[in-house]
Scaffold this active site. Structure first.
Site, PDB file in Angstrom:
ATOM      1  N   HIS A   1       9.403  -0.519  -4.080  1.00 23.76           N
ATOM      2  CA  HIS A   1       8.227  -0.611  -3.215  1.00 23.76           C
ATOM      3  C   HIS A   1       8.391   0.374  -2.056  1.00 23.76           C
ATOM      4  O   HIS A   1       9.486   0.545  -1.533  1.00 23.76           O
ATOM      5  CB  HIS A   1       8.105  -2.052  -2.701  1.00 23.76           C
ATOM      6  CG  HIS A   1       6.924  -2.314  -1.826  1.00 23.76           C
ATOM      7  ND1 HIS A   1       6.874  -1.924  -0.507  1.00 23.76           N
ATOM      8  CD2 HIS A   1       5.742  -2.942  -2.082  1.00 23.76           C
ATOM      9  CE1 HIS A   1       5.713  -2.296   0.019  1.00 23.76           C
ATOM     10  NE2 HIS A   1       5.012  -2.913  -0.915  1.00 23.76           N
TER      11      HIS A   1
ATOM     12  N   ARG B   1       3.463   1.426  -4.879  1.00 22.37           N
ATOM     13  CA  ARG B   1       4.244   1.109  -6.070  1.00 22.37           C
ATOM     14  C   ARG B   1       3.616   1.795  -7.274  1.00 22.37           C
ATOM     15  O   ARG B   1       2.482   2.262  -7.212  1.00 22.37           O
ATOM     16  CB  ARG B   1       4.258  -0.410  -6.311  1.00 22.37           C
ATOM     17  CG  ARG B   1       5.059  -1.212  -5.333  1.00 22.37           C
ATOM     18  CD  ARG B   1       4.950  -2.697  -5.645  1.00 22.37           C
ATOM     19  NE  ARG B   1       3.684  -3.268  -5.191  1.00 22.37           N
ATOM     20  CZ  ARG B   1       3.205  -4.442  -5.587  1.00 22.37           C
ATOM     21  NH1 ARG B   1       3.873  -5.146  -6.496  1.00 22.37           N
ATOM     22  NH2 ARG B   1       2.072  -4.901  -5.133  1.00 22.37           N
TER      23      ARG B   1
ATOM     24  N   LYS C   1      -0.318   1.369  -8.628  1.00 16.41           N
ATOM     25  CA  LYS C   1      -1.111   0.828  -7.528  1.00 16.41           C
ATOM     26  C   LYS C   1      -2.042   1.913  -6.990  1.00 16.41           C
ATOM     27  O   LYS C   1      -1.988   3.076  -7.395  1.00 16.41           O
ATOM     28  CB  LYS C   1      -0.191   0.306  -6.423  1.00 16.41           C
ATOM     29  CG  LYS C   1       0.583  -0.950  -6.824  1.00 16.41           C
ATOM     30  CD  LYS C   1      -0.338  -2.133  -7.029  1.00 16.41           C
ATOM     31  CE  LYS C   1       0.440  -3.408  -7.320  1.00 16.41           C
ATOM     32  NZ  LYS C   1      -0.452  -4.567  -7.445  1.00 16.41           N
TER      33      LYS C   1
ATOM     34  N   ASP D   1      -3.037   4.211  -0.437  1.00 11.71           N
ATOM     35  CA  ASP D   1      -3.180   3.428   0.797  1.00 11.71           C
ATOM     36  C   ASP D   1      -2.649   4.291   1.943  1.00 11.71           C
ATOM     37  O   ASP D   1      -1.526   4.789   1.881  1.00 11.71           O
ATOM     38  CB  ASP D   1      -2.392   2.123   0.694  1.00 11.71           C
ATOM     39  CG  ASP D   1      -2.580   1.205   1.898  1.00 11.71           C
ATOM     40  OD1 ASP D   1      -2.914   1.693   3.001  1.00 11.71           O
ATOM     41  OD2 ASP D   1      -2.380  -0.013   1.749  1.00 11.71           O
TER      42      ASP D   1
ATOM     43  N   CYS E   1      -1.376   3.701   4.804  1.00  5.46           N
ATOM     44  CA  CYS E   1      -0.141   3.346   5.509  1.00  5.46           C
ATOM     45  C   CYS E   1       1.082   3.972   4.856  1.00  5.46           C
ATOM     46  O   CYS E   1       2.082   4.246   5.523  1.00  5.46           O
ATOM     47  CB  CYS E   1       0.022   1.836   5.613  1.00  5.46           C
ATOM     48  SG  CYS E   1       0.413   0.997   4.059  1.00  5.46           S
ATOM     49  N   TYR E   2       0.997   4.231   3.528  1.00  8.02           N
ATOM     50  CA  TYR E   2       2.139   4.827   2.836  1.00  8.02           C
ATOM     51  C   TYR E   2       2.299   6.311   3.156  1.00  8.02           C
ATOM     52  O   TYR E   2       3.282   6.928   2.727  1.00  8.02           O
ATOM     53  CB  TYR E   2       2.035   4.588   1.336  1.00  8.02           C
ATOM     54  CG  TYR E   2       2.193   3.124   0.992  1.00  8.02           C
ATOM     55  CD1 TYR E   2       3.419   2.485   1.146  1.00  8.02           C
ATOM     56  CD2 TYR E   2       1.113   2.366   0.572  1.00  8.02           C
ATOM     57  CE1 TYR E   2       3.569   1.140   0.880  1.00  8.02           C
ATOM     58  CE2 TYR E   2       1.244   1.014   0.303  1.00  8.02           C
ATOM     59  CZ  TYR E   2       2.476   0.407   0.456  1.00  8.02           C
ATOM     60  OH  TYR E   2       2.619  -0.932   0.204  1.00  8.02           O
TER      61      TYR E   2
ATOM     62  N   ASP F   1      -6.949   2.086   5.467  1.00  2.79           N
ATOM     63  CA  ASP F   1      -6.289   2.188   4.167  1.00  2.79           C
ATOM     64  C   ASP F   1      -6.985   3.246   3.308  1.00  2.79           C
ATOM     65  O   ASP F   1      -6.389   4.229   2.877  1.00  2.79           O
ATOM     66  CB  ASP F   1      -6.345   0.798   3.526  1.00  2.79           C
ATOM     67  CG  ASP F   1      -6.031   0.745   2.037  1.00  2.79           C
ATOM     68  OD1 ASP F   1      -5.940   1.791   1.387  1.00  2.79           O
ATOM     69  OD2 ASP F   1      -5.895  -0.373   1.515  1.00  2.79           O
TER      70      ASP F   1
ATOM     71  N   ASP G   1      -7.909  -0.678  11.266  1.00  2.29           N
ATOM     72  CA  ASP G   1      -7.082  -1.677  11.945  1.00  2.29           C
ATOM     73  C   ASP G   1      -5.937  -0.966  12.657  1.00  2.29           C
ATOM     74  O   ASP G   1      -5.684   0.218  12.441  1.00  2.29           O
ATOM     75  CB  ASP G   1      -6.574  -2.738  10.970  1.00  2.29           C
ATOM     76  CG  ASP G   1      -5.727  -2.184   9.835  1.00  2.29           C
ATOM     77  OD1 ASP G   1      -4.679  -1.564  10.117  1.00  2.29           O
ATOM     78  OD2 ASP G   1      -6.108  -2.343   8.662  1.00  2.29           O
TER      79      ASP G   1
ATOM     80  N   HIS H   1      -2.888   0.344  10.208  1.00  2.00           N
ATOM     81  CA  HIS H   1      -3.153   1.579   9.477  1.00  2.00           C
ATOM     82  C   HIS H   1      -3.360   2.768  10.423  1.00  2.00           C
ATOM     83  O   HIS H   1      -3.077   3.915  10.056  1.00  2.00           O
ATOM     84  CB  HIS H   1      -4.350   1.408   8.544  1.00  2.00           C
ATOM     85  CG  HIS H   1      -4.015   0.633   7.302  1.00  2.00           C
ATOM     86  ND1 HIS H   1      -4.159  -0.735   7.227  1.00  2.00           N
ATOM     87  CD2 HIS H   1      -3.514   1.035   6.097  1.00  2.00           C
ATOM     88  CE1 HIS H   1      -3.777  -1.142   6.030  1.00  2.00           C
ATOM     89  NE2 HIS H   1      -3.376  -0.095   5.320  1.00  2.00           N
TER      90      HIS H   1
END
Length: 423
Positions: A255, A298, A301, A304, A306-307, A361, A368, A371
């Site tokens: 992850h 992952r 998936k 996103d 944040c990654y 995201d 938010d 993020h």
């Protein structure tokens, strides 16, 4: 694009995400005057850029500095009842927004910084035997995650002496006061196999190891009383999976968040070379989405924002595996980043920005604080550990963040220097 052998639910989700992002990747040279005027009006397109030049797409798009700072500054005042679910994450909200504003070069005023220190002091939990850590709010039990966030907040404020020497000194004195109690508390969380718990009788995973090692390094308590040992390193190493990334504990799925924690912890401990680097490198680079340009967390998936940092930060660290010491503090010439910076920066600037302020995201998700912080952190890593490859050269750049600590590099350097001989 990949042609799928089978149509599955996850394939449909991926196709939906591609369709969601596609309108944001419009060719600026094909837009009409009204559309160009709209982009300039909301601040996404630089007013002096040309929509007809050959590099219009790459050099016209701007970061909405003021709008993002205004949005994140909401966390420093009275917030609505909708935030009740984050009652145990007060230090986190302060860190996400304070660090985000810091990357934008727009820290709050002295009164607000003073209030943040007071809030964090109220979150300090005195445990037994003169030990302690930070809880998620006043009166809550000590926990490794808000402790990490609180220490980083205090570090940012302590190194902001240019705004207020008095508030900076207050933050430094508080950090000096809690160093030894923190060490004692951390030691109570260690298990015989080298793992750490997130809190008393709490879960075991590599987040605890990272947050403890990060704070311990900054406050110069890492090498005391076996806080870091071979067994600690072995636990982190054993979290690496057959895929190449790291799970939260041995046997878990790889992850992005856990991989960052493991990679950063091993680097801080000077033991990153004990991981399977070729497998790790391969897993990380495969997480960048071919079309969207951002990262997934992952395998199988969706992208996103944040990654951008969790995967991007890990890539920045792994990219320097052959360098000694701390190459970001030592101004060492960095090797190429193992991702396509242009695609990542394009995703953040076009898909992750909310034109009203804040980052998200993906386009269908609301903005938010979380993020906002990690999109900006990922943008920083890609620009400074890599290169500025997309966006207006003067209006999309953020400050340099340290990929292991995720506070500005200049602040990390000052904190490390201050606590090099604290006694």
């Amino acid at each position: 694009r990949v042609d799928y052998l089978f149509e599955t639910e996850t394939v449909e989700d991926q196709e939906d995400t591609v369709r969601e992002c596609k309108p944001f990747f419009v060719n600026l040279k094909e837009l009409g005057k009204t559309e160009i005027a709209h982009l300039r009006g909301v601040g996404l397109m630089h007013p002096q850029s040309s929509s007809t030049s050959s590099n219009a797409d790459d050099e016209s798009i701007c970061l909405l500095y003021e709008k993002h700072a205004q949005y994140m500054s909401r966390a420093f005042g009275t917030i609505s009842s909708s935030f009740v679910s984050l009652d145990a994450s007060r230090p986190w909200m302060l860190y996400w927004t304070l660090h985000g504003c810091d990357l934008l070069g727009d820290l709050p005023n002295v009164e607000t910084l003073n209030g943040i220190v007071s809030t964090l002091q109220a979150c300090w939990d005195h445990a037994s035997n003169d030990s302690g850590g930070f809880g998620g709010g006043p009166g809550q039990m000590a926990h490794c995650a808000p402790t990490y966030a609180a220490v980083l907040c205090l570090g940012i404020i302590a190194t902001s002496e240019g705004l207020s020497e008095e508030v900076a000194t207050r933050a430094y004195k508080f950090l000096e006061k809690i160093r030894k109690p923190l060490l004692k508390w951390y030691l109570t969380l260690q298990e015989p196999n080298g793992a750490y718990r997130m809190h008393l009788d709490g879960e075991i995973d590599v987040r605890a190891t990272y947050t403890i090692v990060c704070v311990a390094k900054l406050l110069n308590i890492m090498n005391e009383q076996h806080l870091v040992s071979d067994t600690v390193v072995n636990f982190v190493r054993d979290c690496q999976t057959f895929e190449g990334g790291f799970g939260g504990e041995p046997g878990s799925e790889a992850h992005g968040g856990y991989t960052f924690c493991a990679v950063a912890a091993l680097h801080i401990m000077g033991r990153l070379d004990e991981a399977d680097i070729p497998a790790l490198r391969g897993w990380l680079v495969r997480r960048q989405m071919t079309y969207e340009g951002g990262f997934q967390g992952r395998c199988n998936k969706l992208v996103d924002g944040c990654y951008s940092f969790w995967q991007g930060g890990a890539i920045a660290i792994v990219s320097t595996i052959r360098l000694e010491g701390d190459p970001w503090l030592e101004s060492t010439e960095l090797p190429p980043l193992l991702c396509v910076e242009r695609l990542l920066q394009r995703y953040i600037l076009l898909c992750a920005q909310d034109v009203n302020g804040g980052l998200r995201d993906k386009p269908s998700k609301p903005r938010d604080f979380y993020h906002s912080c990690y999109n900006l952190s990922g943008l920083s890593v890609s620009q400074h550990c890599g290169k500025l490859a997309y966006g207006h050269p003067a209006s999309s750049l953020v400050a340099k963040t340290h990929p292991c600590f995720n506070i500005r590099i200049d602040r990390a350097e000052k904190i490390l220097r201050h606590f090099a001989s604290p006694d």
